[in-house]
Design an enzyme around this catalytic site. Sequence first.
Site, mmCIF file in Angstrom:
data_model
loop_
_atom_site.group_PDB
_atom_site.id
_atom_site.type_symbol
_atom_site.label_atom_id
_atom_site.label_comp_id
_atom_site.label_asym_id
_atom_site.label_seq_id
_atom_site.Cartn_x
_atom_site.Cartn_y
_atom_site.Cartn_z
ATOM 1 N N SER A 320 0.843 -1.183 0.000
ATOM 2 C CA SER A 320 0.000 0.000 0.000
ATOM 3 C C SER A 320 0.889 1.247 0.000
ATOM 4 O O SER A 320 1.870 1.308 -0.727
ATOM 5 C CB SER A 320 -0.961 -0.048 1.188
ATOM 6 O OG SER A 320 -2.019 0.877 1.019
ATOM 7 N N ASP A 435 -4.821 -2.971 -4.068
ATOM 8 C CA ASP A 435 -3.968 -2.808 -2.884
ATOM 9 C C ASP A 435 -3.628 -4.156 -2.238
ATOM 10 O O ASP A 435 -4.501 -4.964 -1.920
ATOM 11 C CB ASP A 435 -4.716 -1.931 -1.874
ATOM 12 C CG ASP A 435 -3.844 -1.438 -0.741
ATOM 13 O OD1 ASP A 435 -3.092 -2.240 -0.171
ATOM 14 O OD2 ASP A 435 -3.919 -0.227 -0.432
#
Length: 565
Positions: A320, A435
Site C-alpha cells: 500500500s 492494494d
Amino acid sequence: MYLLRNVPVLAGLPDAQLEGLVEQLTRLQVPAGRWIMREGEVADSVYIIASGRVEVVDERPPETLIRILRRGAVLGELALLREGTRSASARARRDTELLELSRAGFENLIQQAPSFALGLTRAMGAQLAASHTPVAYAAPPHTIAVVGIDRGAPVEKTAAELAAALSAFGSVTTLNGGELAAIDRAERDADRVILCAGADPEDAWSRTCVHDSDLVIALTSGTPDHVWMTEAPALRGCELIVLGSRVDDDTLAALQPREVQVIGNSSMRGAALEATARRLAGRSLGLVLSGGGARALAHLGALEELSAAGLRFDRVAGVSLGSLVGASVAMGLTAAEVGETFERAFQATNPTRDFTLPAYSLLRGTRARRLLVEVFGERRIEELPLRFFCVSCDLIEREPVVHRTGPIVEAVYPSFAIPGVFPPVARPDGRLLVDGGVLDNLPVETMARTGEGPVIAVDVTGGMGRFQQNQRPGVARIAKPARRLLTGSEAELPNLGETLVRTLTVGSVDTVASARLHADLVITPHVDGIGLMEWGAIDRARELGRRAAREALAADPELPARVAA
C-alpha cells in the site's frame, strides 16, 4: 560407487553389497520442473539423488514447499515401507539424475543389511518431523555457482570478488574445476563453496556447477547467449546479475530469477557484490513497511530514527502506501529526502483529489500516477541499489502478487490502489490488481522466508477504534439533517474513503499478527488518532513515527550492534 559410499543410509554396507546394489539401480535423467512423483500415486520404487536438487511439496492450494533434497538423499522410502501411496509430491528443482531402486530390490536390501535398515530408520525420523511442516525460513546457500550466460561475462573476476566478500562471514573455498568428490571435500572443509563455471552450457564442469549448487548466480554483461536460453529451465530460481544497462523482459520470463540486480555503473559493482554476500550469508538487514492510509506517513519519522541509529538496509519491502515509502528508500533517498518528497506530494499537490464519477472508483488515479512518475521516472526495480519488492492483490486469482522486477511505477501503483478509492489495474496477463493490504498488510513473512537476515518492520495499521467525526481536525462536520438526508440516520459515520480503507485494513488483521512472529523488531507508532485519509497530518504522523522508533530502540539497545554483526 563413490556416490553410494557417501549416501548416509548406505554408509554401513560392505563394498561387495554396494557393488551388487549398483547392478540393481536404474539411472534416470529428470529435467528441471518435471514431476518425479505425485501425492496419491502407488509407490513402486525408491530413489537416490545422484545430482541436482529435488523439492518436496504439498500440492494442496496454496502449494507449500516442505523441504529441498540434494545429492545423496533418499526419496520415496516411506511409502514403500507402508506399502501405500505417496504422501507428498516431488519435482526436480534443477536438472536431476536419480538412481531408481525397485520395490523388490529395496525390500531385499532391508532383509540382508541391518545397517541399512537402521540408517533408514534414523533418516525417516528426521523426515517425518518435517513431512508436512512448511519451510518458514530457507537456509543460506552453502554451495554457490557463478555461471556466465554470455561469453563476455567476467565470471572469474566476479566469483573472486564474491568469495572475498563472503570471507567476512566464514571460510570460503573457490573451485574452478574438478569432480563431485572435490565439491564434497570443499563442502566439508569450508563454510561456503564458490563454484566458478564457464560460459558454455555443454561443458561438463558448467553442468556440474548448475546441477549441484544450492544457488546459481547467472552473470551476464548484456544479452544472454541463445544457447543458454535453451537451457533456461535449469537456471530457474537463480540470482541474475546484469553488468549492463538493462535486462529485457524475455530473459526475465525465461529464467524466472528469485532476485535480479542491474549494475550499470562499474563503480557500484563492489558495493553491490558486498550486499549480495551479506544476503547469501544471512546477514543482511531488511525493512518492511505496512500500509495504513495516511497513517503510513509515520514511516517517515521511524526511518529518520533508524537512520540516526546507524542502521543500514540491504532489502526493503512495502505494501500500500508503505510501498511508495519503501521504493523511495530502495532508490537511495535519505530519510530526509523521502520526507521532502511526501511533503511536496501530499500537502502541495494531494494526489487523492482527482475525483470522478463513482462508476469504477472514487478517484481517477491520474494524480497518483503522475506523482510516481515524478519520483521514479522509468526506473525499474532491478536497477535500484537496494533489493526491493512490494505486494498487490490479484482479484481474479485471489492471491498476493509479489513485484520484484519491472517498472517501479507499475509495481507501486497497484500496491496502493485501494479498492473503490482507486480503479483496479488490469494487466495484459489477465490479472486485476488492487492494494496488497487486502491480503497481507505487513509482508514480513515474504521477506523472512528467504533466510537472508534479520528484519525490522514498521506497522502503522493502528487500531480501528470508534470513529468520532467532531474530533477529526481539518474535516468539516456534516450537520445532522444532512446526515439523515444522505444516510437515513443522524449517526456520525466515516466518509466513504475512510470506510473503504478501514474495511481493507480489517481484512488483513490476522496476517499482520502472524507477520510479527517473523520480525526481529516491530515498531508500532500510536497512530490511532490519525484518520486513514487524513493527509494533512503529516507532521503529527512523522513525530509519532520518531517516538515509536526511539522507544523500540531504547527497549533493545543491543539491536543495532546485533543486526549489524
